[in-house]
Design a protein around this motif. Structure first.
Motif, PDB file in Angstrom:
ATOM      1  N   TYR A 201      -1.368  24.625   4.823  1.00  0.00           N
ATOM      2  CA  TYR A 201      -0.044  25.177   5.121  1.00  0.00           C
ATOM      3  C   TYR A 201       0.613  24.418   6.281  1.00  0.00           C
ATOM      4  O   TYR A 201       1.801  24.105   6.226  1.00  0.00           O
ATOM      5  CB  TYR A 201      -0.142  26.668   5.447  1.00  0.00           C
ATOM      6  N   VAL A 202      -0.157  24.128   7.345  1.00  0.00           N
ATOM      7  CA  VAL A 202       0.451  23.418   8.485  1.00  0.00           C
ATOM      8  C   VAL A 202       0.691  21.945   8.148  1.00  0.00           C
ATOM      9  O   VAL A 202       1.446  21.262   8.846  1.00  0.00           O
ATOM     10  CB  VAL A 202      -0.385  23.508   9.786  1.00  0.00           C
ATOM     11  N   GLY A 203       0.070  21.460   7.073  1.00  0.00           N
ATOM     12  CA  GLY A 203       0.325  20.090   6.632  1.00  0.00           C
ATOM     13  C   GLY A 203      -0.827  19.172   6.950  1.00  0.00           C
ATOM     14  O   GLY A 203      -1.334  19.151   8.069  1.00  0.00           O
ATOM     15  N   LEU A 204      -1.237  18.399   5.936  1.00  0.00           N
ATOM     16  CA  LEU A 204      -2.341  17.461   6.151  1.00  0.00           C
ATOM     17  C   LEU A 204      -1.820  16.266   6.947  1.00  0.00           C
ATOM     18  O   LEU A 204      -0.629  15.921   6.877  1.00  0.00           O
ATOM     19  CB  LEU A 204      -2.901  17.025   4.793  1.00  0.00           C
TER      20      LEU A 204
ATOM     21  N   ARG B 156       0.818  -1.235   0.000  1.00  0.00           N
ATOM     22  CA  ARG B 156       0.000   0.000   0.000  1.00  0.00           C
ATOM     23  C   ARG B 156       0.842   1.272   0.000  1.00  0.00           C
ATOM     24  O   ARG B 156       0.295   2.372  -0.029  1.00  0.00           O
ATOM     25  CB  ARG B 156      -0.925   0.001   1.231  1.00  0.00           C
ATOM     26  N   TYR B 157       2.176   1.145   0.067  1.00  0.00           N
ATOM     27  CA  TYR B 157       3.037   2.338   0.195  1.00  0.00           C
ATOM     28  C   TYR B 157       2.757   3.364  -0.908  1.00  0.00           C
ATOM     29  O   TYR B 157       2.488   4.539  -0.643  1.00  0.00           O
ATOM     30  CB  TYR B 157       4.527   1.935   0.173  1.00  0.00           C
ATOM     31  N   SER B 158       2.800   2.904  -2.141  1.00  0.00           N
ATOM     32  CA  SER B 158       2.722   3.837  -3.263  1.00  0.00           C
ATOM     33  C   SER B 158       1.393   4.594  -3.243  1.00  0.00           C
ATOM     34  O   SER B 158       1.351   5.827  -3.290  1.00  0.00           O
ATOM     35  CB  SER B 158       2.889   3.069  -4.575  1.00  0.00           C
ATOM     36  N   GLU B 159       0.323   3.854  -3.117  1.00  0.00           N
ATOM     37  CA  GLU B 159      -1.004   4.473  -3.160  1.00  0.00           C
ATOM     38  C   GLU B 159      -1.198   5.442  -1.992  1.00  0.00           C
ATOM     39  O   GLU B 159      -1.720   6.555  -2.165  1.00  0.00           O
ATOM     40  CB  GLU B 159      -2.033   3.338  -3.098  1.00  0.00           C
TER      41      GLU B 159
ATOM     42  N   LEU C 286       1.088   8.554  -2.371  1.00  0.00           N
ATOM     43  CA  LEU C 286       0.658   9.410  -3.485  1.00  0.00           C
ATOM     44  C   LEU C 286      -0.569  10.250  -3.138  1.00  0.00           C
ATOM     45  O   LEU C 286      -0.714  11.382  -3.628  1.00  0.00           O
ATOM     46  CB  LEU C 286       0.379   8.568  -4.726  1.00  0.00           C
ATOM     47  N   ARG C 287      -1.432   9.721  -2.266  1.00  0.00           N
ATOM     48  CA  ARG C 287      -2.629  10.497  -1.938  1.00  0.00           C
ATOM     49  C   ARG C 287      -2.228  11.815  -1.262  1.00  0.00           C
ATOM     50  O   ARG C 287      -2.713  12.884  -1.590  1.00  0.00           O
ATOM     51  CB  ARG C 287      -3.549   9.670  -1.031  1.00  0.00           C
ATOM     52  N   ARG C 288      -1.289  11.752  -0.329  1.00  0.00           N
ATOM     53  CA  ARG C 288      -0.849  12.985   0.360  1.00  0.00           C
ATOM     54  C   ARG C 288       0.005  13.848  -0.579  1.00  0.00           C
ATOM     55  O   ARG C 288      -0.039  15.076  -0.529  1.00  0.00           O
ATOM     56  CB  ARG C 288      -0.062  12.618   1.625  1.00  0.00           C
ATOM     57  N   ILE C 289       0.768  13.194  -1.444  1.00  0.00           N
ATOM     58  CA  ILE C 289       1.605  13.936  -2.403  1.00  0.00           C
ATOM     59  C   ILE C 289       0.722  14.783  -3.323  1.00  0.00           C
ATOM     60  O   ILE C 289       0.959  15.977  -3.509  1.00  0.00           O
ATOM     61  CB  ILE C 289       2.469  12.955  -3.224  1.00  0.00           C
ATOM     62  N   TRP C 290      -0.320  14.176  -3.875  1.00  0.00           N
ATOM     63  CA  TRP C 290      -1.177  14.940  -4.802  1.00  0.00           C
ATOM     64  C   TRP C 290      -1.868  16.105  -4.086  1.00  0.00           C
ATOM     65  O   TRP C 290      -2.063  17.175  -4.673  1.00  0.00           O
ATOM     66  CB  TRP C 290      -2.204  14.032  -5.491  1.00  0.00           C
ATOM     67  N   ALA C 291      -2.221  15.912  -2.821  1.00  0.00           N
ATOM     68  CA  ALA C 291      -2.850  17.016  -2.075  1.00  0.00           C
ATOM     69  C   ALA C 291      -1.861  18.178  -1.942  1.00  0.00           C
ATOM     70  O   ALA C 291      -2.240  19.352  -2.090  1.00  0.00           O
ATOM     71  CB  ALA C 291      -3.308  16.523  -0.705  1.00  0.00           C
ATOM     72  N   ALA C 292      -0.608  17.866  -1.680  1.00  0.00           N
ATOM     73  CA  ALA C 292       0.399  18.934  -1.526  1.00  0.00           C
ATOM     74  C   ALA C 292       0.780  19.524  -2.884  1.00  0.00           C
ATOM     75  O   ALA C 292       1.069  20.724  -2.985  1.00  0.00           O
ATOM     76  CB  ALA C 292       1.634  18.384  -0.823  1.00  0.00           C
TER      77      ALA C 292
END
Ligand code: APR
Ligand code: PHB
Length: 395
Positions: free
Chosen positions: A385-388, A328-331, A334-340
């Protein structure tokens, strides 16, 4: 040579990952192309989200950061002669960010890593080439001290940044790259001068974006949007301070303390993501898998969530034989990466000058005014800004 985890790249991602694994007795070899001095001298952003702060403490290197880092509860946005403060803590349930330079963090990480018996760092490793990762025979060939070497391992962590060897070793038809290059750069300047304000100031100005940041109470970091064609040598310190004053509102323009710079550089801006982040036994981490423009300082903080997920997954594998988190690492990452990526793109889009068409700034100002009038608008900026949060179900 043989190890459990081969880590390519001794930047913040690789060093943090090695330390977190070592705490559970997992051994790693870190291959770094440059020298320690070279890596430590690289000037990068200096804003840490809570997730990164927690990770650094967890890795056992938070001592100096907790003493010297500056906690910030807000920042200012400037547009159309208005100065608006975003109350980060008030809008995000008490969350703050910490000002602590990546340069300092990297020093702290090296001090710990180089004392750790579970971690071997090989500097000036040349021609690093990962192979066999799709066939469950992960191997890295490289040259150290002029001698060809082969490193066998269980897994490879590609922590070698945007220009590294890890992503480059994956056949093009096994991955997909998403990229946007912005038509301007950031000219950054470091000076031993007191910051113009105790919090950061992001400025939307008809002449282009400006940012007032800092490293400490006596060291300032400022940025100016510049054309990509500009040469850093053509920017004298005087020209920089003059242009910054033109873009700052009062009272900051007249209270700005100037002084000689001790670092000046131009960085391009890019949004980039590769999918997936796992290729058999090879995992991409940090800048190797994604780049964001610096507006909002998300780069290092995204590396933190990757490192958190991958260290958690590898520990679950070694301690309990669990494959599920590795799968599950990639998925998850990537979810948090796309949000940022979205937030950094948006913040860049609304703060920079893209063209000479005056409608552009009118629309930017209208959007910023709307957001500032709305509690929901300010909250969405503050939360991002503070980070999800990191995914709570990745345990
Ligand atoms: N072989 C070995 N090492 C390599 C290679 C290679 N072929 N290519 C690059 N490296 C090393 C670089 O010299 C560098 O020390 O990998 C390291 C990568 O470090 P960073 O670029 O700092 O990337 P990362 O560790 O993911 O750090 C997170 O997020 O936005 C940024 O500023 C932020 O640098 C920070 C990054
Ligand atoms: C920095 O201090 O270098 C910095 C701060 C905030 C940003 C980008 C860079 O958004």
């Amino acid at each position: 040579m043989k190890t459990q985890i081969a880590i390519i790249g001794a930047g913040p991602s690789g060093l943090c990952l090695a330390l977190l694994l070592s705490q559970k007795g997992i051994k790693s070899v870190v291959l770094e192309r440059q020298t320690r001095d070279y890596v430590e001298a690289r000037v990068r952003a200096g804003i840490l989200e809570q997730g990164m702060i927690d990770l650094i403490r967890h890795a056992g290197v938070g001592g100096r950061m907790d003493k010297e880092g500056l906690l910030h509860e807000g920042f200012s946005l400037v547009f159309d002669h208005q100065i608006k403060r975003i109350d980060l803590a008030g809008l995000s349930g008490g969350k703050k960010v910490m000002v602590y330079g990546q340069t300092e963090l990297t020093k702290d990480l090296y001090d710990k890593v180089l004392q750790d018996d579970n971690i071997q760092v090989i500097f000036e490793a040349r021609d690093v080439l990962p192979t066999g990762f799709f066939d469950n025979k992960p191997t890295i060939s490289f040259i150290a001290n002029g001698e060809p070497q082969v490193l066998h391992c269980d897994y490879i962590a590609g922590c070698d940044g945007y220009h590294g060897a890890s992503r480059a070793a994956v056949p093009k038809d096994r991955l997909r790259e998403y990229e946007r290059v912005y038509p301007f750069g950031w000219l950054g300047l470091l000076a031993e001068t007191p910051p113009v304000h105790e919090e950061l100031i992001y400025v939307n100005h008809p002449r282009g974006f400006a940012l007032c940041s800092m490293r400490s109470h006596t060291r300032s970091r400022y940025y100016l949007q510049v054309p990509l064609t500009d040469q850093v040598e053509a920017w004298s310190d005087d020209a920089f301070w003059h242009e910054l004053r033109l873009r700052l509102p009062e009272p900051y323009a007249s209270t700005l303390v100037t002084g000689p710079s001790f670092e000046k550089s131009i960085a391009p801006l890019r949004s980039f993501v590769v999918e997936p982040l796992r290729f058999g036994s090879l995992f991409l981490v940090g800048d190797a898998g994604h780049i964001v423009p610096p507006t909002g300082a998300k780069g290092l903080n995204l590396a933190a969530s990757d490192v958190h997920y991958l260290s958690t997954a590898l520990i679950a594998w070694y301690e309990a034989g669990r494959q599920d988190l590795l799968d599950r690492y990639s998925e998850t990452a990537l979810r948090r990466i796309w949000a940022a990526v979205r937030f950094s793109w948006w913040f860049t889009s609304v703060m920079h000058k893209f063209s000479d068409d005056p409608i552009e700034q009118k629309i930017q100002v209208a959007e910023l005014e709307y957001l500032m009038r709305s509690q929901a608008g300010q909250t969405t900026i503050a939360e991002n800004y503070v980070g999800l949060d990191f995914a709570a179900d990745f345990v």
